[in-house]
Write an enzyme that holds these catalytic residues in place. Structure first.
Site, mmCIF file in Angstrom:
data_model
loop_
_atom_site.group_PDB
_atom_site.id
_atom_site.type_symbol
_atom_site.label_atom_id
_atom_site.label_comp_id
_atom_site.label_asym_id
_atom_site.label_seq_id
_atom_site.Cartn_x
_atom_site.Cartn_y
_atom_site.Cartn_z
ATOM 1 N N LYS A 169 87.962 56.170 61.460
ATOM 2 C CA LYS A 169 89.275 54.930 62.437
ATOM 3 C C LYS A 169 88.510 54.279 63.791
ATOM 4 O O LYS A 169 88.690 53.006 64.155
ATOM 5 C CB LYS A 169 90.384 55.588 62.996
ATOM 6 C CG LYS A 169 91.000 56.419 61.923
ATOM 7 C CD LYS A 169 91.474 57.281 62.000
ATOM 8 C CE LYS A 169 92.513 58.898 60.957
ATOM 9 N NZ LYS A 169 93.034 59.229 60.899
ATOM 10 N N GLY A 188 99.692 68.344 53.949
ATOM 11 C CA GLY A 188 100.325 66.714 53.815
ATOM 12 C C GLY A 188 98.948 66.570 54.530
ATOM 13 O O GLY A 188 98.194 64.967 53.938
ATOM 14 N N VAL A 197 100.144 60.474 50.043
ATOM 15 C CA VAL A 197 100.164 59.165 50.603
ATOM 16 C C VAL A 197 100.396 58.240 48.983
ATOM 17 O O VAL A 197 101.598 56.820 49.080
ATOM 18 C CB VAL A 197 98.900 58.546 51.006
ATOM 19 C CG1 VAL A 197 99.010 57.013 51.471
ATOM 20 C CG2 VAL A 197 98.184 58.878 52.183
ATOM 21 N N GLU A 216 96.378 48.811 57.175
ATOM 22 C CA GLU A 216 97.002 49.607 58.519
ATOM 23 C C GLU A 216 96.627 50.817 58.144
ATOM 24 O O GLU A 216 96.910 51.082 59.723
ATOM 25 C CB GLU A 216 98.531 48.846 57.802
ATOM 26 C CG GLU A 216 98.612 49.123 59.886
ATOM 27 C CD GLU A 216 98.180 48.500 61.217
ATOM 28 O OE1 GLU A 216 97.727 50.050 61.376
ATOM 29 O OE2 GLU A 216 98.727 47.507 61.393
ATOM 30 N N GLY A 260 100.572 62.135 56.546
ATOM 31 C CA GLY A 260 101.386 62.998 56.654
ATOM 32 C C GLY A 260 102.614 61.353 55.550
ATOM 33 O O GLY A 260 101.961 60.499 55.551
HETATM 34 P P1 NAP Z 1 95.440 63.295 47.894
HETATM 35 O O1 NAP Z 1 96.558 64.311 47.995
HETATM 36 O O2 NAP Z 1 94.388 64.203 47.408
HETATM 37 O O3 NAP Z 1 95.758 62.114 46.562
HETATM 38 C C1 NAP Z 1 94.702 62.075 45.720
HETATM 39 C C2 NAP Z 1 95.426 61.104 44.337
HETATM 40 O O4 NAP Z 1 93.945 60.165 44.275
HETATM 41 C C3 NAP Z 1 95.708 61.670 43.654
HETATM 42 O O5 NAP Z 1 97.203 61.779 42.826
HETATM 43 C C4 NAP Z 1 94.344 62.001 42.674
HETATM 44 O O6 NAP Z 1 95.393 62.407 41.371
HETATM 45 C C5 NAP Z 1 94.125 60.583 42.276
HETATM 46 N N1 NAP Z 1 92.548 60.700 42.309
HETATM 47 C C6 NAP Z 1 91.755 61.167 42.949
HETATM 48 N N2 NAP Z 1 90.222 60.919 42.562
HETATM 49 C C7 NAP Z 1 90.799 60.096 41.380
HETATM 50 C C8 NAP Z 1 89.804 59.335 40.769
HETATM 51 N N3 NAP Z 1 88.487 59.678 40.661
HETATM 52 N N4 NAP Z 1 90.676 58.923 39.316
HETATM 53 C C9 NAP Z 1 91.858 58.751 39.811
HETATM 54 N N5 NAP Z 1 92.024 59.003 40.273
HETATM 55 C C10 NAP Z 1 92.411 59.833 41.810
HETATM 56 O O7 NAP Z 1 95.054 62.553 48.817
HETATM 57 P P2 NAP Z 1 96.391 61.422 50.632
HETATM 58 O O8 NAP Z 1 96.568 62.757 51.096
HETATM 59 O O9 NAP Z 1 97.476 61.233 49.425
HETATM 60 O O10 NAP Z 1 94.967 60.243 50.728
HETATM 61 C C11 NAP Z 1 94.434 59.392 50.156
HETATM 62 C C12 NAP Z 1 94.101 58.184 50.814
HETATM 63 O O11 NAP Z 1 94.711 58.345 52.027
HETATM 64 C C13 NAP Z 1 92.583 58.884 51.455
HETATM 65 O O12 NAP Z 1 92.071 57.755 51.032
HETATM 66 C C14 NAP Z 1 93.001 59.347 52.642
HETATM 67 O O13 NAP Z 1 92.068 59.729 53.587
HETATM 68 C C15 NAP Z 1 93.599 58.466 53.458
HETATM 69 N N6 NAP Z 1 94.660 59.109 54.122
HETATM 70 C C16 NAP Z 1 95.901 59.516 53.990
HETATM 71 C C17 NAP Z 1 96.304 59.942 54.947
HETATM 72 C C18 NAP Z 1 97.159 61.745 54.861
HETATM 73 O O14 NAP Z 1 98.021 61.833 55.571
HETATM 74 N N7 NAP Z 1 97.074 63.151 53.800
HETATM 75 C C19 NAP Z 1 96.929 59.265 56.208
HETATM 76 C C20 NAP Z 1 96.346 58.216 56.480
HETATM 77 C C21 NAP Z 1 95.183 57.946 55.130
HETATM 78 P P3 NAP Z 1 96.383 63.995 41.333
HETATM 79 O O15 NAP Z 1 96.760 64.194 41.819
HETATM 80 O O16 NAP Z 1 96.067 63.971 39.561
HETATM 81 O O17 NAP Z 1 95.150 65.530 41.431
HETATM 82 N N1 HSE Z 2 93.382 63.008 58.038
HETATM 83 C C1 HSE Z 2 93.843 62.191 58.518
HETATM 84 C C2 HSE Z 2 94.421 63.223 60.010
HETATM 85 C C3 HSE Z 2 95.246 61.435 58.368
HETATM 86 O O1 HSE Z 2 95.003 64.314 60.275
HETATM 87 O O2 HSE Z 2 94.717 62.098 61.030
HETATM 88 C C4 HSE Z 2 95.219 60.536 58.363
HETATM 89 O O3 HSE Z 2 94.637 59.594 58.489
#
Ligand code: NAP
Ligand code: HSE
Length: 436
Positions: free
Chosen positions: A205, A187, A14, A129, A302
Site C-alpha cells: 500500500k 474477513g 470483498v 481505490e 472488511g
Molecule cells: P477472499 O474472501 O478469499 O475471496 C477471494 C475470492 O476469489 C473467492 O470468491 C474465491 O472463490 C475466488 N478465487 C480465488 N482464486 C480463484 C481462482 N483461481 N479462480 C477463481 N476464483 C478464485 O478474499 P477477499 O478478502 O475478498 O480479498 C480479495 C482481494 O481484495 C485481495 O486482493 C485482497 O488483498 C483485497 N482486499 C481485501 C480486503 C478485505 O478486507 N478482505 C480489503 C481490501 C482489499 P471461492 O469463494 O469459491 O473460494
Molecule cells: N488485509 C488487509 C488489512 C485488508 O488488514 O488491512 C485491507 O487491505
C-alpha cells in the site's frame, strides 16, 4: 438506458460486499453514475460454496475467461487476490478492451507499472481505490483533492488486521494469535496472513501511496519493511508511561536527498489523533505544502468498507465510459510521461528518533558505559528511565528515548551495546515519530 454489465473475478469477502452494496443502493448508484450497474457473471473457485450475497441473477462460473473475454461485460472487477493469475487475467481483460477495478494491492504494487501502460495503450482505465486503506478514499484525495499541492510526506496506519491485533493485544491484553484468528474470521486478513503481520501488505500500500503522492513509478521492492511480530505488551506499557502509543506505520517522505519509503512499528505521541486510531480502523496523515496537514480516517478492511471503495471506482468508470482516454485522471495522478525518478534513500540514511529497551546488570558504571557508546555515535538522549528490579530477575530494563539520529549510527551503537558483558539480552529498538 441499459445497465452496465460487470463481470467479477472472486465473490469472497470483498466481492460479496460489492454485490450487496450494488443491490441495496441500486437506485442511488444509478442516479450518480447515470446508468444502472449490474453484476452479470462471477467467477469463483467453488460453485457449491454458500455466498454472502444474492446470486440469483448472476451467472456463476469457475472459468475466468467467461468474465474477461465475455462480450457482454464492460467492466471487470478483480477481487480474487494473488499476483500471477490475477495479472494474467487483468491483462486479458485489458486486451479485450475492458475497464478493470481491483482491490488487489499486491497486484498493483508488483505489476502496476506494466498494467497501467497496457491500459493506456488500450484506452481503458484500471481503478484501485480499494487497494489502499479499505474504504478511505485516500487515492482520490491524493490524486484529485490535493492535486494543487506538493506533498511533503504522508504517514498512515494502513493495515487493518495489524492494527486490530495491536489494539487487542496491547489494550485488552489478548494473545497475538487469538487476535489474528479473530481478524481472519472477520474477513480482514489476507489469504496469507503473514502479509499482514510482517508488514508486506502495508508495504504494497505504501508503494502505491508514494507513487500517487510524488509522481514516481511503483517501487515496492525499495520499501523498507518491518512487521508487528516483535511488539510486546511490555514495550506498549513503557511507551504509554512515557506518553506514547505504538502503532504500525507506513511513511513516505520527500527529503532533499531522496524519498524515504518505510513501513515499521513506531511510538507516536499519545496526543496525536492517529495514535488513537484503534481496531480495524486506518488513518493517513498527508502533509501538503498548500493545505498543510490533513487526516483521512475510516475502516481499513472488511466486506462493505472495501466494497464502498470498489463501487465508488465502478461509478467513476461508468461516468467516464464515454470520455476520451486522454481526458481521464491519470492512473498515478501525474501524466505517465511526467513521472519522476527521485531516488529512494537507503534505510541507513534515514533520520528518526528511537525507543530502546536495554536489559542490564544492576551495578554501578553500567549506565556510564551505555551513555559513552551513545556519545561516540552522536546519539543524544531525550529521556531515560530505569525500571525496578523484578523479584528473581538478574537484570533491570533501562528505557531510553533518543533524539533524531541516522539509522546507521543507531545500528552501530546497538551492536556495541550488545557486546557489553553487562547487557544481558538483545536490545529492543522501536523508531519514534512525532509526526509534527
Ligand atoms: P477472499 O474472501 O478469499 O475471496 C477471494 C475470492 O476469489 C473467492 O470468491 C474465491 O472463490 C475466488 N478465487 C480465488 N482464486 C480463484 C481462482 N483461481 N479462480 C477463481 N476464483 C478464485 O478474499 P477477499 O478478502 O475478498 O480479498 C480479495 C482481494 O481484495 C485481495 O486482493 C485482497 O488483498 C483485497 N482486499 C481485501 C480486503 C478485505 O478486507 N478482505 C480489503 C481490501 C482489499 P471461492 O469463494 O469459491 O473460494
Ligand atoms: N488485509 C488487509 C488489512 C485488508 O488488514 O488491512 C485491507 O487491505
Amino acid at each position: 438506458m441499459e445497465a452496465v454489465k460487470v463481470g467479477v473475478l472472486g465473490l469472497g469477502t470483498v466481492g460479496s460486499g460489492v454485490a450487496n452494496i450494488l443491490q441495496r443502493n441500486a437506485d442511488e448508484i444509478a442516479r450518480r453514475a447515470g446508468r444502472g450497474i449490474r453484476i452479470s457473471t462471477a467467477c469463483v473457485q467453488d460453485l457449491k460454496k454458500q455466498r454472502a450475497c444474492d446470486v440469483t441473477d448472476v451467472t456463476l462460473t469457475t472459468d475466468p475467461n467467461q468474465v474477461v473475454s465475455n462480450t457482454d461485460v464492460e467492466i471487470v472487477l478483480e477481487l480474487m487476490g494473488g499476483t500471477d493469475e490475477a495479472r494474467e487475467l487483468v491483462f486479458k481483460a485489458l486486451d479485450h478492451g475492458k475497464h478493470v477495478v481491483t482491490a488487489n494491492k499486491a497486484l498493483i504494487a508488483f505489476h502496476g507499472n506494466e498494467i497501467f501502460l497496457r491500459a493506456q495503450e488500450k484506452g481503458v482505465t484500471v481503478a484501485f481505490e480499494a487497494a489502499v486503506a479499505g474504504g478511505i478514499p485516500i487515492i482520490k484525495a491524493l490524486r484529485e483533492g490535493l492535486a494543487a499541492n506538493s506533498i511533503r510526506w504522508l504517514a498512515g496506519i494502513i493495515n487493518g488486521t495489524g492494527n486490530f491485533i495491536l489494539t487487542e493485544m496491547c489494550d485488552k491484553g489478548r494473545d497475538f494469535n487469538e487476535a489474528l484468528k479473530e481478524a481472519q474470521q472477520l474477513g480482514y486478513a489476507e489469504a496469507d496472513p503473514t502479509f499482514d503481520i510482517q508488514g508486506t501488505d502495508a508495504a504494497h500500500k505504501l508503494a502505491i501511496l508514494a507513487s500517487v503522492a510524488f509522481g514516481v513509478p511503483l517501487q515496492f521492492e525499495k520499501v523498507y519493511t518491518e512487521g508487528i511480530t516483535e511488539i510486546s505488551r511490555m514495550d506498549a506499557a513503557y511507551a504509554s508511561e512515557l506518553g506514547y502509543r505504538i502503532k504500525h506505520l507506513g511513511i513516505a517522505k520527500r527529503t532533499p536527498n531522496g524519498l524515504e519509503l518505510r513501513v515499521h512499528p513506531a511510538l507516536i505521541p499519545h496526543r496525536r489523533l492517529i495514535a488513537n486510531v484503534d481496531g480495524v480502523m486506518n488513518a493517513v496523515i498527508v502533509n501538503a505544502d498548500a493545505l498543510g496537514p490533513s487526516l483521512y480516517y475510516g475502516a481499513g478492511a472488511g466486506a462493505e468498507p472495501t466494497g464502498s471503495a470498489v463501487v465508488a471506482d465502478l461509478i467513476d468508470v461508468v461516468r467516464a465510459l464515454t470520455t476520451d482516454p486522454e481526458n481521464r485522471v491519470p492512473h498515478l495522478a501525474f501524466q505517465p510521461d511526467a513521472l519522476s525518478d527521485i531516488p529512494v534513500l537507503p534505510m541507513d540514511d534515514v533520520l528518526t528518533a528511537y525507543y530502546l529497551r536495554i536489559h542490564v546488570v544492576d551495578r554501578p558504571g553500567v549506565l556510564a558505559d551505555v551513555t559513552r557508546i551513545f556519545a561516540v555515535h552522536a546519539i543524544s538522549i531525550e529521556a531515560i528511565i530505569q525500571k525496578e528490579l523484578q523479584a528473581g530477575a538478574t537484570s533491570v530494563p533501562i528505557v531510553i528515548l533518543t533524539h533524531q539520529v541516522n539509522e546507521q549510527n543507531m545500528k552501530r551503537a546497538i551492536a556495541e551495546l550488545e557486546d557489553l558483558s553487562t547487557v544481558t539480552s538483545r536490545i529492543t529498538r522501536i523508531r519514534l515519530e512525532t509526526l509534527s
